[in-house]
Write a protein that holds these residues in place. Structure first.
Motif, short mmCIF file in Angstrom:
data_model
loop_
_atom_site.label_atom_id
_atom_site.label_comp_id
_atom_site.label_asym_id
_atom_site.label_seq_id
_atom_site.Cartn_x
_atom_site.Cartn_y
_atom_site.Cartn_z
N SER A 160 0.82 -1.20 0.00
CA SER A 160 0.00 0.00 0.00
C SER A 160 0.86 1.26 0.00
N ASN A 163 2.58 1.67 -3.32
CA ASN A 163 1.63 2.14 -4.33
C ASN A 163 1.51 3.66 -4.29
N GLU A 350 2.06 -9.26 -0.69
CA GLU A 350 2.38 -7.96 -1.29
C GLU A 350 2.05 -7.90 -2.78
N PRO A 355 -3.75 -2.63 -3.85
CA PRO A 355 -3.01 -2.07 -2.72
C PRO A 355 -3.65 -0.82 -2.13
N SER A 356 -4.35 -0.04 -2.95
CA SER A 356 -4.97 1.18 -2.44
C SER A 356 -6.08 0.89 -1.44
N ARG A 357 -6.61 -0.34 -1.45
CA ARG A 357 -7.72 -0.70 -0.55
C ARG A 357 -7.23 -1.29 0.76
N VAL A 358 -5.94 -1.49 0.92
CA VAL A 358 -5.43 -2.15 2.13
C VAL A 358 -5.84 -1.42 3.41
#
Length: 394
Positions: A160, A163, A350, A355-358
């Motif tokens: 994240s 990203n 990973e 990743p933006s939603r982690v």
């Protein structure tokens, strides 16, 4: 979705089973999710998290220990002793291994049956072996090896942060182990490897380091914590999954006296001469004194092209819960129920396609991320200020 395997060869080579029993897991999309070790310390947390989403089958060595939890959750409970000779058979939609699987019985059975699989229990050498076994077999269903710290949470948060920066050159993980927290006996197995040198990637090159070296003082949340190197799987997987040139994990303890004692014992050479089963109880007793509950907290710094983002991960429910959250997110990933299609092949946490939603996914389970961005990468770790909360709405 990127994975670490090429398409399965034809014909698929048989799995070597050594002398292990022939367990049979059959993929059934309408069946239960199998939690192997589903009523241990972490398994119980995972079962409670997973029960609202899927029917569950809990297994372990002693069925009586799991009956109350199974009744609470409306789950089935059966015996599967991974150290025993009795084969296990079940029809399941996915399997999560929440207990040590030294002979890869669960992994092999899942691959034979085409069952999506996630594992959160392996130290680095065993994860490397599992990745090799899986790659040679060419699994038809996803194999997620999610044993980086806290069930893959470190890998997810690193992805994240990377990203947000457009990439990652270095990842530094600092863990604060709360000695008051609940913990299963297996949770301190890393003590057995403190006498073994291990490989890391630094500056794009592999080198061997000693455990409990390179001591630093790092601010984790609002508390400065002395931390030292420890062998954890993300130091192997992050260079492969995110292409980082340097990956380092260090650990410290909520008691400064305990950290000092551990480092003193290391200087005396105990972890070198005190190897083997004879001293196993003595090694683990140095840290295994679980209490009624504590707070799980770790810090992750990701740097790319001179810019750094730092996340402090906090779970007030403790490290067993945080590990279970990582496992639950792993189950959603392999089943494609986290907002992205199900993956293929062998992968690490990973490699998440979202990743933006982690932060949002973690927040849904009560895990907070306090994040700062664009910090000066030349600042020493212990001078960084605690970050304001950027927790998104769940």
């Amino acid at each position: 979705m990127t994975s670490l395997t090429t398409p399965a060869p034809t014909p698929t080579p048989p799995l070597a089973t050594l002398a292990a029993p022939r367990d049979d897991l059959i993929h059934d999309p309408s069946g239960p999710v199998l939690l192997v070790g589903g009523y241990g310390t972490v398994g119980t947390e995972l079962a409670r998290i997973a029960a609202p989403f899927w029917p569950l089958l809990l297994t372990g060595r002693t069925v009586a220990r799991g009956r109350a939890l199974a009744e609470e959750l409306g789950a089935r409970v059966e015996r599967w002793d991974l150290a025993g000779s009795e084969p296990f058979r079940a029809r399941v939609r996915a399997v999560a291994s929440v207990v040590n699987d030294p002979d890869d019985r669960v992994l092999r059975a899942a691959m034979r049956g085409g069952v999506p699989y996630v594992d959160i229990t392996r130290w680095t050498a065993r994860l490397q072996r599992a990745a090799t076994v899986a790659a040679l077999h060419g699994p038809a269903a996803p194999v997620l090896l999610s044993s980086s710290w806290m069930g893959g949470v470190t890998g997810l948060v690193a992805a994240s942060l990377a990203n947000g920066l457009g990439g990652a050159d270095t990842v530094d993980v600092a863990v604060r182990w709360d000695l008051k927290d609940r913990a299963g006996a297996d949770s301190v197995e890393f003590m057995d490897r403190l006498g073994l040198d291990y490989e890391v990637t630094e500056g794009g090159r592999r080198r061997t380091v000693m455990p409990l070296g390179d001591v630093r003082r790092v601010r984790i949340g609002d508390r400065p914590t002395k931390v030292a190197r420890i062998d954890t799987p993300e130091q192997f997987t992050l260079p492969l999954g995110l292409g980082v040139a340097t990956a380092v994990t260090r650990i410290g303890f909520s008691s400064g006296a305990s950290t000092a004692s551990l480092l003193a014992v290391k200087r005396l050479g105990f972890f070198r001469w005190g190897r083997g089963e004879r001293f196993a109880a003595a090694r683990r007793a140095l840290l295994y004194s679980p209490g009624e509950g504590g707070v799980a907290r770790l810090r992750i710094d990701v740097t790319h092209r001179g810019r750094t983002r730092t996340a402090t991960v906090t779970d007030d429910a403790g490290q067993a819960h945080l590990t279970a959250v990582g496992a639950a997110l792993g189950l959603h990933r392999i089943l494609g129920t986290d907002g992205a299609d199900a993956p293929h092949g062998v992968l690490f946490p990973e490699l998440t396609p979202i990743p933006s939603r982690v932060p949002e996914l973690l927040a849904a389970y009560g895990v907070t991320l306090d994040v700062t961005g664009a910090a000066d990468p030349t600042d020493p770790p212990d001078t960084a200020d605690a970050a304001p909360s950027e927790r998104p709405a769940a």
